[in-house]
Scaffold this motif. Structure first.
Motif, PDB file in Angstrom:
ATOM      1  N   MET A   1      30.408  61.643   4.923  1.00  0.00           N
ATOM      2  CA  MET A   1      30.662  60.242   5.211  1.00  0.00           C
ATOM      3  C   MET A   1      29.577  59.386   4.586  1.00  0.00           C
ATOM      4  O   MET A   1      28.399  59.677   4.691  1.00  0.00           O
ATOM      5  N   THR A   2      29.970  58.300   3.947  1.00  0.00           N
ATOM      6  CA  THR A   2      29.019  57.431   3.266  1.00  0.00           C
ATOM      7  C   THR A   2      28.348  56.488   4.250  1.00  0.00           C
ATOM      8  O   THR A   2      28.999  55.899   5.114  1.00  0.00           O
ATOM      9  N   ASN A   3      27.051  56.319   4.117  1.00  0.00           N
ATOM     10  CA  ASN A   3      26.302  55.392   4.945  1.00  0.00           C
ATOM     11  C   ASN A   3      26.509  53.987   4.400  1.00  0.00           C
ATOM     12  O   ASN A   3      26.095  53.687   3.299  1.00  0.00           O
ATOM     13  N   LYS A   4      27.186  53.114   5.177  1.00  0.00           N
ATOM     14  CA  LYS A   4      27.535  51.783   4.681  1.00  0.00           C
ATOM     15  C   LYS A   4      26.322  50.930   4.353  1.00  0.00           C
ATOM     16  O   LYS A   4      26.388  50.053   3.535  1.00  0.00           O
ATOM     17  N   LYS A   5      25.180  51.179   4.991  1.00  0.00           N
ATOM     18  CA  LYS A   5      23.979  50.399   4.709  1.00  0.00           C
ATOM     19  C   LYS A   5      23.462  50.648   3.297  1.00  0.00           C
ATOM     20  O   LYS A   5      22.794  49.817   2.726  1.00  0.00           O
ATOM     21  N   SER A   6      23.762  51.801   2.734  1.00  0.00           N
ATOM     22  CA  SER A   6      23.237  52.140   1.420  1.00  0.00           C
ATOM     23  C   SER A   6      24.111  51.606   0.289  1.00  0.00           C
ATOM     24  O   SER A   6      23.713  51.632  -0.856  1.00  0.00           O
ATOM     25  N   ILE A   7      25.317  51.135   0.609  1.00  0.00           N
ATOM     26  CA  ILE A   7      26.196  50.604  -0.431  1.00  0.00           C
ATOM     27  C   ILE A   7      25.804  49.163  -0.714  1.00  0.00           C
ATOM     28  O   ILE A   7      25.707  48.332   0.181  1.00  0.00           O
ATOM     29  N   ILE A   8      25.598  48.884  -2.006  1.00  0.00           N
ATOM     30  CA  ILE A   8      25.178  47.553  -2.433  1.00  0.00           C
ATOM     31  C   ILE A   8      26.295  46.939  -3.261  1.00  0.00           C
ATOM     32  O   ILE A   8      26.731  47.546  -4.242  1.00  0.00           O
ATOM     33  N   PRO A   9      26.768  45.769  -2.887  1.00  0.00           N
ATOM     34  CA  PRO A   9      27.820  45.133  -3.684  1.00  0.00           C
ATOM     35  C   PRO A   9      27.332  44.861  -5.111  1.00  0.00           C
ATOM     36  O   PRO A   9      26.202  44.425  -5.320  1.00  0.00           O
ATOM     37  N   VAL A  10      28.181  45.134  -6.064  1.00  0.00           N
ATOM     38  CA  VAL A  10      27.825  44.928  -7.469  1.00  0.00           C
ATOM     39  C   VAL A  10      27.427  43.470  -7.707  1.00  0.00           C
ATOM     40  O   VAL A  10      26.512  43.190  -8.474  1.00  0.00           O
ATOM     41  N   GLU A  11      28.065  42.549  -7.008  1.00  0.00           N
ATOM     42  CA  GLU A  11      27.753  41.126  -7.178  1.00  0.00           C
ATOM     43  C   GLU A  11      26.298  40.822  -6.811  1.00  0.00           C
ATOM     44  O   GLU A  11      25.660  39.978  -7.428  1.00  0.00           O
ATOM     45  N   ALA A  12      25.792  41.499  -5.794  1.00  0.00           N
ATOM     46  CA  ALA A  12      24.400  41.288  -5.383  1.00  0.00           C
ATOM     47  C   ALA A  12      23.439  41.753  -6.472  1.00  0.00           C
ATOM     48  O   ALA A  12      22.377  41.161  -6.676  1.00  0.00           O
ATOM     49  N   ILE A  13      23.816  42.801  -7.170  1.00  0.00           N
ATOM     50  CA  ILE A  13      22.978  43.296  -8.264  1.00  0.00           C
ATOM     51  C   ILE A  13      23.122  42.389  -9.485  1.00  0.00           C
ATOM     52  O   ILE A  13      22.136  42.075 -10.147  1.00  0.00           O
ATOM     53  N   GLU A  14      24.343  41.959  -9.764  1.00  0.00           N
ATOM     54  CA  GLU A  14      24.589  41.090 -10.931  1.00  0.00           C
ATOM     55  C   GLU A  14      23.725  39.837 -10.890  1.00  0.00           C
ATOM     56  O   GLU A  14      23.271  39.360 -11.922  1.00  0.00           O
ATOM     57  N   ARG A  15      23.498  39.300  -9.696  1.00  0.00           N
ATOM     58  CA  ARG A  15      22.679  38.079  -9.569  1.00  0.00           C
ATOM     59  C   ARG A  15      21.222  38.325  -9.961  1.00  0.00           C
ATOM     60  O   ARG A  15      20.477  37.389 -10.205  1.00  0.00           O
ATOM     61  N   ARG A  16      20.806  39.573 -10.008  1.00  0.00           N
ATOM     62  CA  ARG A  16      19.422  39.906 -10.347  1.00  0.00           C
ATOM     63  C   ARG A  16      19.255  40.305 -11.816  1.00  0.00           C
ATOM     64  O   ARG A  16      18.151  40.593 -12.255  1.00  0.00           O
ATOM     65  N   ILE A  17      20.341  40.351 -12.540  1.00  0.00           N
ATOM     66  CA  ILE A  17      20.280  40.700 -13.959  1.00  0.00           C
ATOM     67  C   ILE A  17      19.919  39.458 -14.746  1.00  0.00           C
ATOM     68  O   ILE A  17      20.525  38.397 -14.578  1.00  0.00           O
ATOM     69  N   LEU A  18      18.912  39.586 -15.578  1.00  0.00           N
ATOM     70  CA  LEU A  18      18.417  38.463 -16.378  1.00  0.00           C
ATOM     71  C   LEU A  18      18.617  38.760 -17.856  1.00  0.00           C
ATOM     72  O   LEU A  18      18.652  39.921 -18.267  1.00  0.00           O
ATOM     73  N   LEU A  19      18.722  37.718 -18.637  1.00  0.00           N
ATOM     74  CA  LEU A  19      18.788  37.867 -20.086  1.00  0.00           C
ATOM     75  C   LEU A  19      17.442  37.423 -20.638  1.00  0.00           C
ATOM     76  O   LEU A  19      17.104  36.241 -20.621  1.00  0.00           O
ATOM     77  N   ILE A  20      16.645  38.400 -21.073  1.00  0.00           N
ATOM     78  CA  ILE A  20      15.313  38.136 -21.614  1.00  0.00           C
ATOM     79  C   ILE A  20      15.195  38.860 -22.941  1.00  0.00           C
ATOM     80  O   ILE A  20      15.529  40.044 -23.028  1.00  0.00           O
ATOM     81  N   ARG A  21      14.743  38.156 -23.961  1.00  0.00           N
ATOM     82  CA  ARG A  21      14.617  38.726 -25.312  1.00  0.00           C
ATOM     83  C   ARG A  21      15.946  39.308 -25.794  1.00  0.00           C
ATOM     84  O   ARG A  21      16.006  40.360 -26.405  1.00  0.00           O
ATOM     85  N   HIS A  22      17.020  38.612 -25.459  1.00  0.00           N
ATOM     86  CA  HIS A  22      18.381  39.001 -25.863  1.00  0.00           C
ATOM     87  C   HIS A  22      18.809  40.342 -25.285  1.00  0.00           C
ATOM     88  O   HIS A  22      19.642  41.034 -25.860  1.00  0.00           O
ATOM     89  N   GLN A  23      18.231  40.719 -24.140  1.00  0.00           N
ATOM     90  CA  GLN A  23      18.578  41.975 -23.483  1.00  0.00           C
ATOM     91  C   GLN A  23      18.865  41.720 -22.014  1.00  0.00           C
ATOM     92  O   GLN A  23      18.213  40.895 -21.383  1.00  0.00           O
ATOM     93  N   LYS A  24      19.837  42.451 -21.497  1.00  0.00           N
ATOM     94  CA  LYS A  24      20.102  42.403 -20.064  1.00  0.00           C
ATOM     95  C   LYS A  24      19.073  43.289 -19.389  1.00  0.00           C
ATOM     96  O   LYS A  24      18.956  44.472 -19.725  1.00  0.00           O
ATOM     97  N   VAL A  25      18.330  42.719 -18.461  1.00  0.00           N
ATOM     98  CA  VAL A  25      17.255  43.460 -17.805  1.00  0.00           C
ATOM     99  C   VAL A  25      17.215  43.137 -16.312  1.00  0.00           C
ATOM    100  O   VAL A  25      17.800  42.150 -15.865  1.00  0.00           O
ATOM    101  N   MET A  26      16.485  43.978 -15.595  1.00  0.00           N
ATOM    102  CA  MET A  26      16.158  43.708 -14.206  1.00  0.00           C
ATOM    103  C   MET A  26      14.656  43.872 -14.055  1.00  0.00           C
ATOM    104  O   MET A  26      14.055  44.752 -14.684  1.00  0.00           O
ATOM    105  N   LEU A  27      14.053  43.021 -13.246  1.00  0.00           N
ATOM    106  CA  LEU A  27      12.605  43.075 -13.051  1.00  0.00           C
ATOM    107  C   LEU A  27      12.217  44.195 -12.094  1.00  0.00           C
ATOM    108  O   LEU A  27      12.987  44.603 -11.222  1.00  0.00           O
ATOM    109  N   ASP A  28      10.992  44.650 -12.263  1.00  0.00           N
ATOM    110  CA  ASP A  28      10.472  45.744 -11.431  1.00  0.00           C
ATOM    111  C   ASP A  28      10.571  45.432  -9.947  1.00  0.00           C
ATOM    112  O   ASP A  28      10.939  46.301  -9.148  1.00  0.00           O
ATOM    113  N   SER A  29      10.294  44.206  -9.555  1.00  0.00           N
ATOM    114  CA  SER A  29      10.339  43.863  -8.131  1.00  0.00           C
ATOM    115  C   SER A  29      11.757  43.954  -7.570  1.00  0.00           C
ATOM    116  O   SER A  29      11.955  44.413  -6.437  1.00  0.00           O
TER     117      SER A  29
END
Length: 136
Positions: A1-29
């Motif tokens: 059984m999957t632990n629902k707390k560990s599932i992260i909506p893709v939309e929540a991650i998409e908001r943290r994706i940045l375009l820097i130096r013409h690359q899609k990246v995520m910051l260490d924090s």
């Protein structure tokens, strides 16, 4: 059984994706928060495994890039007070992080991160095609 707390909506991650130096990246924090570790621990693991993180997997932001990110991303306001320049991880770097962190949460979350990055890639391609085909 999957632990629902560990599932992260893709939309929540998409908001943290940045375009820097013409690359899609995520910051260490942001990745540290998603993977359930401190930013310090994440970067310690990267330093211990430097050979796994070539320049196309990870790069450090400049002062100007850091200032722009802080000004444009509300969730990164705390970076303004940090004396350390953050690292940006590409899709490949984010996947490699899961392997060096070696936790079940990191492995699970990395799948969601990859899906979010791929979704952003599709959106960017669609936008580029629209711009190419638009009348001048």
């Amino acid at each position: 059984m999957t632990n629902k707390k560990s599932i992260i909506p893709v939309e929540a991650i998409e908001r943290r994706i940045l375009l820097i130096r013409h690359q899609k990246v995520m910051l260490d924090s942001d990745l540290a928060q998603l993977y359930g570790v401190s930013t310090k621990r994440l970067n310690e693991q990267v330093k211990r495994n430097r050979k796994r993180f070539p320049r196309d997997f990870r790069f450090q932001l400049s002062e100007q890039e850091k200032s722009e990110v802080v000004a444009n991303c509300d969730h990164l306001k705390n970076l303004r007070f940090s004396p350390v320049l953050p690292f940006a991880f590409t899709e490949h770097g984010a996947i490699m992080l899961a392997s060096v962190l070696n936790s079940s949460r990191a492995i699970e979350v990395s799948m969601y991160v990859v899906r979010a990055l791929l979704t952003c890639e599709k959106h960017l391609r669609g936008t580029e095609l629209l711009l190419e085909n638009s009348p001048s």
